[in-house]
Design an enzyme around this catalytic site. Sequence first.
Site, PDB file in Angstrom:
ATOM      1  N   GLY A  13      45.815  80.775  -2.936  1.00 23.79           N
ATOM      2  CA  GLY A  13      45.894  79.376  -2.782  1.00 23.79           C
ATOM      3  C   GLY A  13      46.616  78.781  -3.926  1.00 23.79           C
ATOM      4  N   ARG A  16      48.973  74.963  -4.424  1.00 26.97           N
ATOM      5  CA  ARG A  16      48.656  73.499  -4.630  1.00 26.97           C
ATOM      6  C   ARG A  16      47.354  73.546  -5.533  1.00 26.97           C
ATOM      7  NH1 ARG A  16      46.594  70.812  -0.304  1.00 26.97           N
ATOM      8  NH2 ARG A  16      46.283  72.705   1.078  1.00 26.97           N
ATOM      9  N   ASN A  91      41.114  81.972  -5.711  1.00 29.31           N
ATOM     10  CA  ASN A  91      41.204  80.482  -6.002  1.00 29.31           C
ATOM     11  C   ASN A  91      40.926  80.006  -4.703  1.00 29.31           C
ATOM     12  OD1 ASN A  91      41.852  77.969  -7.149  1.00 29.31           O
ATOM     13  ND2 ASN A  91      43.276  78.360  -5.551  1.00 29.31           N
ATOM     14  N   SER A 143      32.095  76.953  -7.699  1.00 27.22           N
ATOM     15  CA  SER A 143      31.860  75.532  -8.031  1.00 27.22           C
ATOM     16  C   SER A 143      30.553  75.114  -8.537  1.00 27.22           C
ATOM     17  CB  SER A 143      32.136  74.817  -6.546  1.00 27.22           C
ATOM     18  OG  SER A 143      31.737  73.647  -6.397  1.00 27.22           O
ATOM     19  N   TYR A 156      29.324  75.658   1.844  1.00 24.53           N
ATOM     20  CA  TYR A 156      30.001  75.651   0.889  1.00 24.53           C
ATOM     21  C   TYR A 156      29.278  76.233  -0.495  1.00 24.53           C
ATOM     22  CZ  TYR A 156      33.569  74.139  -2.815  1.00 24.53           C
ATOM     23  OH  TYR A 156      34.444  73.973  -4.008  1.00 24.53           O
ATOM     24  N   ALA A 158      26.527  77.989  -0.358  1.00 21.15           N
ATOM     25  CA  ALA A 158      25.822  79.230  -0.241  1.00 21.15           C
ATOM     26  C   ALA A 158      27.208  80.216  -0.497  1.00 21.15           C
ATOM     27  CB  ALA A 158      25.506  79.335   1.401  1.00 21.15           C
ATOM     28  N   LYS A 160      29.571  79.789  -2.383  1.00 20.87           N
ATOM     29  CA  LYS A 160      30.210  79.914  -3.908  1.00 20.87           C
ATOM     30  C   LYS A 160      29.134  80.311  -4.480  1.00 20.87           C
ATOM     31  CE  LYS A 160      34.171  77.673  -3.707  1.00 20.87           C
ATOM     32  NZ  LYS A 160      35.225  78.073  -4.201  1.00 20.87           N
ATOM     33  N   ILE A 189      37.334  67.794  -9.545  1.00 22.43           N
ATOM     34  CA  ILE A 189      38.787  67.864 -10.247  1.00 22.43           C
ATOM     35  C   ILE A 189      39.690  67.297  -9.027  1.00 22.43           C
ATOM     36  CG2 ILE A 189      40.424  69.522 -10.818  1.00 22.43           C
ATOM     37  CD1 ILE A 189      37.919  70.110 -12.311  1.00 22.43           C
TER      38      ILE A 189
HETATM   39  N1  NAP Z   1      38.735  70.112  -6.376  1.00 18.02           N
HETATM   40  C1  NAP Z   1      37.506  70.330  -6.965  1.00 18.02           C
HETATM   41  O1  NAP Z   1      36.914  69.327  -7.261  1.00 18.02           O
HETATM   42  C2  NAP Z   1      37.067  71.576  -6.839  1.00 18.02           C
HETATM   43  C3  NAP Z   1      35.768  71.566  -7.468  1.00 18.02           C
HETATM   44  C4  NAP Z   1      34.909  72.826  -7.587  1.00 18.02           C
HETATM   45  C5  NAP Z   1      35.600  74.144  -6.953  1.00 18.02           C
HETATM   46  N2  NAP Z   1      36.768  74.011  -6.227  1.00 18.02           N
HETATM   47  C6  NAP Z   1      37.459  75.074  -5.802  1.00 18.02           C
HETATM   48  O2  NAP Z   1      38.648  75.239  -6.506  1.00 18.02           O
HETATM   49  C7  NAP Z   1      39.506  76.126  -5.482  1.00 18.02           C
HETATM   50  C8  NAP Z   1      40.905  75.370  -5.370  1.00 18.02           C
HETATM   51  O3  NAP Z   1      40.495  73.996  -4.907  1.00 18.02           O
HETATM   52  P1  NAP Z   1      41.607  72.892  -4.815  1.00 18.02           P
HETATM   53  O4  NAP Z   1      40.933  71.534  -5.053  1.00 18.02           O
HETATM   54  O5  NAP Z   1      42.906  73.169  -5.626  1.00 18.02           O
HETATM   55  O6  NAP Z   1      41.910  72.825  -3.201  1.00 18.02           O
HETATM   56  P2  NAP Z   1      43.189  72.311  -2.610  1.00 18.02           P
HETATM   57  O7  NAP Z   1      43.918  71.208  -3.309  1.00 18.02           O
HETATM   58  O8  NAP Z   1      42.508  71.947  -1.026  1.00 18.02           O
HETATM   59  O9  NAP Z   1      44.218  73.555  -2.314  1.00 18.02           O
HETATM   60  C9  NAP Z   1      43.796  74.585  -1.563  1.00 18.02           C
HETATM   61  C10 NAP Z   1      44.576  76.044  -1.707  1.00 18.02           C
HETATM   62  O10 NAP Z   1      44.281  76.816  -0.882  1.00 18.02           O
HETATM   63  C11 NAP Z   1      45.022  77.470   0.094  1.00 18.02           C
HETATM   64  N3  NAP Z   1      44.317  77.846   1.242  1.00 18.02           N
HETATM   65  C12 NAP Z   1      43.276  77.186   1.747  1.00 18.02           C
HETATM   66  N4  NAP Z   1      42.641  77.790   2.786  1.00 18.02           N
HETATM   67  C13 NAP Z   1      43.310  79.078   2.681  1.00 18.02           C
HETATM   68  C14 NAP Z   1      43.326  80.433   3.401  1.00 18.02           C
HETATM   69  N5  NAP Z   1      42.442  80.621   4.614  1.00 18.02           N
HETATM   70  N6  NAP Z   1      43.942  81.447   2.999  1.00 18.02           N
HETATM   71  C15 NAP Z   1      44.920  81.305   1.893  1.00 18.02           C
HETATM   72  N7  NAP Z   1      44.932  80.190   1.100  1.00 18.02           N
HETATM   73  C16 NAP Z   1      44.108  79.089   1.713  1.00 18.02           C
HETATM   74  C17 NAP Z   1      45.919  76.374   0.483  1.00 18.02           C
HETATM   75  O11 NAP Z   1      47.086  77.043   0.876  1.00 18.02           O
HETATM   76  P3  NAP Z   1      48.165  75.846   1.506  1.00 18.02           P
HETATM   77  O12 NAP Z   1      48.926  75.133   0.400  1.00 18.02           O
HETATM   78  O13 NAP Z   1      49.164  76.763   2.234  1.00 18.02           O
HETATM   79  O14 NAP Z   1      47.552  75.074   2.514  1.00 18.02           O
HETATM   80  C18 NAP Z   1      45.981  75.635  -0.964  1.00 18.02           C
HETATM   81  O15 NAP Z   1      47.001  76.163  -1.912  1.00 18.02           O
HETATM   82  C19 NAP Z   1      38.726  76.263  -4.165  1.00 18.02           C
HETATM   83  O16 NAP Z   1      38.119  77.587  -4.151  1.00 18.02           O
HETATM   84  C20 NAP Z   1      37.692  75.081  -4.511  1.00 18.02           C
HETATM   85  O17 NAP Z   1      36.583  75.399  -3.461  1.00 18.02           O
HETATM   86  C21 NAP Z   1      37.541  72.774  -6.255  1.00 18.02           C
END
Ligand code: NAP
Length: 248
Positions: A13, A16, A91, A143, A156, A158, A160, A189
Amino acid sequence: MQSLNGRVALVTGAGRGIGRAIALSLARHGADLAINFASNEQAAGEVAEKVRAMGRKAELFKCNIADDAAVHAMGEAIKKVYPNIDILVNNAGITRDKSFLKMNHSEWDEVVAVNLKGPVQMTHLFLPQMVEKGWGRIINITSVIGQMGNFGQANYAAAKGGLDAFTKTIAKEVARKGVTANCVAPGFIRTDMTAQVSEKALEHIKSITPMGRMGEAEEIAEVVAFLASPAASFVTGQEIGANGGLYM
Ligand SMILES: NC(=O)c1ccc[n+]([C@@H]2O[C@H](COP(=O)([O-])OP(=O)(O)OC[C@H]3O[C@@H](n4cnc5c(N)ncnc54)[C@H](OP(=O)(O)O)[C@@H]3O)[C@@H](O)[C@H]2O)c1
């Protein structure tokens, strides 16, 4: 600081959000990159261009990490380009929020498949070569929700929480093989994921976060870069929170 010179990192991932920032940070610290994405090739391609502009190698690997056969095929494709992955950053993640009373099986399964089974499959593919080489880093993005629980996020939380428990077990199993396994647990974030959250809910989150703000993807990426670096050689089995004090 180029402490990751000669290392190859695979970030899932990575097109983005947090994954993008992690890929760019690891490249800045000297690593070559395997960039995984699910569907947004343009975003992943832009990350690859930025990595190459830093003088590092970058290759794209499209794969839905919830699909076992696709993960296996990606593993084969990666090995042809990079015989060894030194740093695996799991990620990629998704949310499908709904209160548990209203949540159906597919909303549960989808989230567990991407957020827990995906990282497990990826680890299964790349851990053996790290053990054989006697050096490796597994870094899983969990998370604060897995630590605290949250209304509407049973699936989510469970997944994480399970990923953290999985990481600790792996850490014990390979601790004497030169491989560390750790988690970084972000708070809220600013990415596309949290762009789906209502303004009212985000204001509430800021109000209960001691630092009074959301985090930036780069603030997670730097923690990952530390865990990947030689400076973290005695750190394993940890879940490091980067959450502005939301959970202590
Ligand atoms: N943002 C927050 O507040 C937050 C907080 C705690 C934890 N997290 C964790 O941090 C990580 C990144 O989150 P983010 O906020 O950066 O998310 P995001 O902006 O929604 O980006 C998600 C990324 O994961 C990729 N992805 C989604 N499903 C996938 C799959 N089945 N196979 C391969 N790639 C996949 C997407 O690919 P495409 O670009 O090709 O769609 C994208 O690059 C996640 O694990 C999330 O749970 C985020």
